[in-house]
Design a protein around this motif. Structure first.
Motif, PDB file in Angstrom:
ATOM      1  N   ALA A 583     -35.496  35.265  20.168  1.00 47.43           N
ATOM      2  CA  ALA A 583     -36.635  35.970  20.750  1.00 47.43           C
ATOM      3  C   ALA A 583     -36.354  36.192  22.229  1.00 47.43           C
ATOM      4  N   THR A 584     -37.102  37.098  22.823  1.00 46.42           N
ATOM      5  CA  THR A 584     -36.822  37.464  24.219  1.00 46.42           C
ATOM      6  C   THR A 584     -36.879  36.292  25.192  1.00 46.42           C
ATOM      7  N   PRO A 585     -37.742  35.268  25.008  1.00 44.29           N
ATOM      8  CA  PRO A 585     -37.696  34.147  25.960  1.00 44.29           C
ATOM      9  C   PRO A 585     -36.356  33.427  25.989  1.00 44.29           C
ATOM     10  N   VAL A 586     -35.551  33.598  24.938  1.00 43.30           N
ATOM     11  CA  VAL A 586     -34.256  32.922  24.885  1.00 43.30           C
ATOM     12  C   VAL A 586     -33.243  33.602  25.797  1.00 43.30           C
ATOM     13  N   TYR A 587     -33.307  34.935  25.901  1.00 45.67           N
ATOM     14  CA  TYR A 587     -32.216  35.644  26.577  1.00 45.67           C
ATOM     15  C   TYR A 587     -32.679  36.619  27.669  1.00 45.67           C
ATOM     16  N   GLN A 588     -33.954  36.653  27.982  1.00 46.99           N
ATOM     17  CA  GLN A 588     -34.410  37.519  29.065  1.00 46.99           C
ATOM     18  C   GLN A 588     -35.057  36.706  30.176  1.00 46.99           C
ATOM     19  N   LYS A 589     -35.079  37.292  31.386  1.00 45.34           N
ATOM     20  CA  LYS A 589     -35.607  36.598  32.550  1.00 45.34           C
ATOM     21  C   LYS A 589     -36.867  37.244  33.099  1.00 45.34           C
ATOM     22  N   ASP A 617     -25.473  37.326  21.348  1.00 46.45           N
ATOM     23  CA  ASP A 617     -24.851  38.263  20.421  1.00 46.45           C
ATOM     24  C   ASP A 617     -24.666  39.583  21.160  1.00 46.45           C
ATOM     25  N   LYS A 618     -23.466  39.857  21.587  1.00 45.96           N
ATOM     26  CA  LYS A 618     -23.213  41.020  22.427  1.00 45.96           C
ATOM     27  C   LYS A 618     -23.389  42.318  21.668  1.00 45.96           C
ATOM     28  N   LEU A 619     -23.120  42.319  20.378  1.00 46.43           N
ATOM     29  CA  LEU A 619     -23.270  43.544  19.601  1.00 46.43           C
ATOM     30  C   LEU A 619     -24.721  43.990  19.548  1.00 46.43           C
ATOM     31  N   ASN A 620     -25.620  43.051  19.299  1.00 47.00           N
ATOM     32  CA  ASN A 620     -27.044  43.378  19.192  1.00 47.00           C
ATOM     33  C   ASN A 620     -27.810  43.176  20.494  1.00 47.00           C
ATOM     34  N   SER A 621     -27.118  42.697  21.533  1.00 49.30           N
ATOM     35  CA  SER A 621     -27.750  42.448  22.842  1.00 49.30           C
ATOM     36  C   SER A 621     -28.946  41.516  22.720  1.00 49.30           C
ATOM     37  N   VAL A 622     -28.780  40.459  21.944  1.00 51.77           N
ATOM     38  CA  VAL A 622     -29.827  39.450  21.798  1.00 51.77           C
ATOM     39  C   VAL A 622     -29.188  38.075  21.937  1.00 51.77           C
ATOM     40  N   GLY A 623     -30.025  37.067  21.997  1.00 51.42           N
ATOM     41  CA  GLY A 623     -29.535  35.699  22.060  1.00 51.42           C
ATOM     42  C   GLY A 623     -30.300  34.821  21.099  1.00 51.42           C
TER      43      GLY A 623
END
Length: 886
Positions: A583-589, A617-623
């Protein structure tokens, strides 16, 4: 003379010169005055012309200065060309034709009473008029100006009428446009307003603004901070805590009390001794099925710990007083359960073929789920904070009406092709394709709905995402170590559909909400799913059964309400199991994401969950962040604060039927014979291996020591499936994908089908022995349910239902006719039903099914001791009349 003459001549000359100069001055003055008058007149005419043009342009505008231009609003909202909005003036210069936007700006300035802009515009239009207007045009303009001035009252009336007409036309056009897109736009707005973020907007942020994403260094720092929090919370204890091994394997004093109860005899309809002769017998042994949880009758804990365990059993959901007391009270006041058993038998057996079936008359139409579409009850719910309106609210009188078919319904596409496409007319909903198509959830292609295999967090396909998770934590070991997965907020369940390729069975669930028909899509594709919500009640699963729990932008506020919902996941997650959170809290600031991450970090540390890794995950731009639940009680005992608290011993972790959420954690079982103290065997060995916590001192459901009972049950169903179901029932198994065992015991029927391309939803009834943990232990899955109520699935979602001695037991509690109507709702057109029961019950079911136009056949059992009913649902038949609205 001469002199005199000369003097007069000089005077005359002087006088004449003076006269001539004055005349010249006068002429010049008159000429200039005329020129000035001409210029003044021309200027006024040009200004009037422009004002008239502007007035024509703004006929649809509100003349009040404090309101915006309706022309501008119409242009932006309705996307009309200017010439479609602006009326044509009788005299319009070529410059006006080329610059309608300029004219609209003039009108705005006029409304704002800015004389500078108005004069500037007039000057500009004057130049154009000098170059392009003829004398005739000027005259016409002058006449218009006169008419405008002299007939001002009439002009105002005309202007007002034209304004009203233009406003009405604009409103009609707007309403037409809104009507055309109302459902899509409103639902999109609801989704955007209801949830934490907009999927499309967030995807754009992810792809365009890398500054908001965490780096690898950020991820490592988060891991270190999490570890530091774990270290800081541990108390410095002088001596390591040692768990007290309970020789009885009991996890609570309620369980001990249950173990000390005297045996009682079960009805013969509920117990079958599955020996090779398949003979129905009575048994004198008892499995202590009716577990009493009344704490007032229990002795002290110390006294109970000293008692010797005689035999064991599985408690039932219905017997857990804390779990279903309110539900029992509700059911006793309605739902047909307050009728005498004699009345029920009379109702179901005396009508013969006289059953009069009608179509359900509900707003849900072909998608009707009685316990989720009870509008009467839902409308009376005063709070929706915890999604109470998405939870089960069953009608007091279970419906006996039949659900209509969608127009154009066809036999579903067979697996595995169905994973990638289904018939549009079978699930005629396109909203998800419009709002989630860019994330590869679902697309509309001709007469099909196609599923590219993507999701919000794995736009480029589920298989890459699945392998990415295992690369992040190799110990997950899909299809070996990890076999049974819970996918929260599953969408169209593409993750579960592709996990089949890794030998993983996934229980996917999502609510019936704004994400239109997502669970119905999953089931039509041949992927397991149920309609459920994480709200105010426990999920209908036992404790400690899922190897992995997954959430990919599942929109659940895990950190809210003291972490109540995450604590529910902790209840169903196996000790040592993994929680995968993407989810976004994992990989966004972003500020909100950072705040959620901090709260989640504090909560997971307090719950003793270990943060294994954060991977991008660089392909999907998520973490993803992957946590592991502890497999011991050490951390619980070393916490500085008892928050979240440990659950009381009286709280049964397996009680899940209409049980409110408990914001607490149960201790990890550590006894050698306690379920949850060890990880199961690897798949596929675990499907046929008796669980380690079954021992010979415990009697099984069929009267043998538990391990032998387990093995005997498996052998029995393998023989039945091979000798009868595969060949003797007329079932084309290539058309079967979604199967339900309506009364599972150990899951033997499902285990016997393990080599086929089917999956089985094992249902353990709330008044039956609680064997559902055994089903999960062997690498299968299932759910608690009461068949006196509707099941939480869409209509037409199962290909085959299997009922082994179900109906004869239900007759004691509810009307069988309502259960048969529910069977008709669940089974697809052309689907199958297999019923094994006593002869009287078989006869009643046969009559009801024939009245429903099902094709019924009767077969002798394997040893010819009893009859097995096989029924085939009609492809098209539905009643002609409708029931009263509900």
């Amino acid at each position: 003379m001469a002199t005199g003459g000369k003097g007069r001549g000089m005077k005359r000359s002087t006088t004449g010169s003076c006269y001539s100069s004055t005349t010249t001055t006068t002429i010049i003055f008159i000429s200039l005055s005329a020129l000035f008058l001409w210029l003044f007149t021309t200027s006024n005419n040009s200004s009037s012309t422009n004002i008239n043009n502007i007035s024509s342009i703004s006929r649809s505008d509100d003349v009040n200065d404090d309101q915006p231009s309706a022309t501008t609003i119409a242009t932006h909202d309705l996307h009309l060309e200017p010439e479609q909005i602006l009326p044509v003036h009788p005299v319009k210069s070529s410059d006006d034709d080329q610059q309608p936007t300029h004219d609209m700006n003039i009108q705005v300035n006029q409304n704002n009473d800015d004389p500078n802009d108005a004069s500037s515009s007039s000057s500009s239009n004057n130049s154009a008029d000098d170059d392009t207007s003829s004398t005739t045009q000027v005259q016409v303009e002058q006449e218009e100006e006169k008419v405008t001035v002299t007939n001002e009252p009439q002009a105002k009336e005309s202007l007002e009428e034209e304004e009203k007409q233009a406003a009405l036309e604009t409103q009609t056009s707007e309403e037409s446009t809104v009507t055309h897109k109302q459902e899509i736009q409103q639902t999109k707005q609801d989704i955007n307003n209801h949830f934490h973020d907009d999927d499309h907007a967030t995807t754009t942020i992810i792809s365009q603004n890398n500054d908001h994403e965490i780096t690898d260094e950020d991820g490592q720092q988060r891991l270190e901070e999490h570890q530091k929090q774990e270290d800081d919370q541990f108390q410095q204890i002088q001596q390591k805590w040692h768990p007290k091994n309970d020789p009885t394997g009991a996890t609570s004093h309620d369980q001990i009390q249950h173990d000390e109860q005297e045996p009682i005899t079960l009805h013969h309809e509920q117990i079958i001794n599955h020996d090779d002769d398949d003979q129905v017998k009575k048994t004198t042994n008892n499995n202590n099925n009716n577990h009493n949880h009344n704490n007032n009758q229990a002795s002290s804990k110390d006294d109970q710990m000293k008692k010797k365990k005689k035999n064991t059993s599985s408690s039932t959901q219905a017997d857990d007083e804390s779990a279903v007391s309110s539900e029992k009270e509700r059911r006793n006041n309605g739902g047909g359960s307050n009728k005498d058993e004699e009345d029920r038998s009379s109702s179901s057996s005396s009508e013969d073929y006289g059953y009069k079936w009608q179509m359900c008359n509900t707003s849900a139409g072909a998608d009707y789920i009685p316990c989720l579409d009870n509008e009467k009850v839902i409308s009376q719910i005063h709070t929706r904070k915890h999604h109470e309106h998405r939870e089960r609210h069953c009608p007091e009188d279970p419906p006996t009406c039949l659900v209509p078919l969608p127009n154009g319904y066809k036999r579903r596409i067979d697996w595995p092709q169905s994973r990638d496409k289904i018939w549009y007319h079978n699930v005629p909903h396109t909203l998800l394709a419009e709002v989630k198509g860019h994330q590869n959830w679902v697309k509309v292609v001709g007469e099909f709905l196609t599923f590219p295999g993507g999701g919000t967090q794995f736009i480029h396909g589920a298989l890459h995402y699945i392998d990415f998770i295992q690369e992040a934590v190799p110990d997950i070991a899909w299809g070996k170590h990890s076999r049974v997965v819970l996918d929260v907020g599953c969408g169209v369940a593409s993750l579960g559909g592709y996990l089949f390729e890794r030998d993983v069975l996934t229980m996917s669930f999502a609510p019936k909400d704004e994400h239109e028909a997502q669970v119905q899509f999953a089931l039509e594709r041949g992927i397991p799913a149920i309609s459920a919500v994480m709200g105010s009640q426990r999920l209908p699963f036992p404790s400690r059964v899922f190897d992995v729990v997954h959430c990919a932008r599942c929109r659940v506020p895990w950190h809210a309400d003291g972490g109540a919902l995450l604590l529910e996941l902790n209840r169903v997650l196996r000790p040592g199991g993994y929680f995968v959170w993407s989810a976004t809290p994992v990989y966004q600031k972003l500020e909100e994401d950072v705040q959620i991450w901090r709260e989640m970090s504090n909560l997971t540390v307090a719950m003793c969950w270990e943060l294994i890794t954060i991977k991008k995950d660089k392909l999907n731009s998520v973490g993803v962040a992957i946590y592991r639940k502890p497999d011991s009680n050490d951390c619980y005992e070393q916490r500085k604060r008892n928050s979240p608290p440990m659950c009381k011993l009286a709280d049964d972790p397996n009680a899940a039927w209409y049980v409110p959420l408990q914001s607490c954690m149960h201790k990890t079982p550590v006894g050698e014979n306690e379920r949850g103290s060890q990880w199961p065997e690897e798949w596929p060995e675990r499907i046929e291996t008796p669980p380690y916590w079954l021992n010979n001192s415990e009697m099984g459901i069929h009267g043998k020591p538990s391990p032998d009972d387990f093995t005997s049950d498996y052998q029995h169903w393998k023989k039945v499936v091979q000798k009868s179901y595969m060949d003797g029932m007329g079932i084309n198994w290539s058309n079967i994908r979604n199967v339900m065992d309506m009364k599972a015991v150990y899951g033997g029927f499902a285990a016997a089908l393990k080599d086929m391309k089917v999956w089985v939803m094992n249902v353990v009834n709330i008044d039956s022995p609680d064997t559902l943990p055994i089903i999960y232990e062997r690498g299968l899955f299932g759910i608690y349910h009461d068949w006196c109520e509707s099941f939480s699935t869409y209509p037409r979602t199962y290909d085959l239902l299997h009922a082994d001695h179900l109906f004869s037991g239900l007759k004691k509690r509810c009307k069988v006719v309502t259960v048969v109507a529910e069977v008709d709702r669940i089974v697809r057109p052309g689907g199958k039903l297999i019923v094994r029961d006593d002869s009287k019950t078989i006869g009643e079911i046969e009559k009801m099914l024939k009245s429903l136009q099902w094709k019924v056949s009767l077969n002798l059992s394997e040893n010819e001791q009893h009859v097995v009913l096989t029924a085939h649902k009609s492809q098209t038949w539905r009643p002609d009349s409708y029931a009263p609205p509900s």
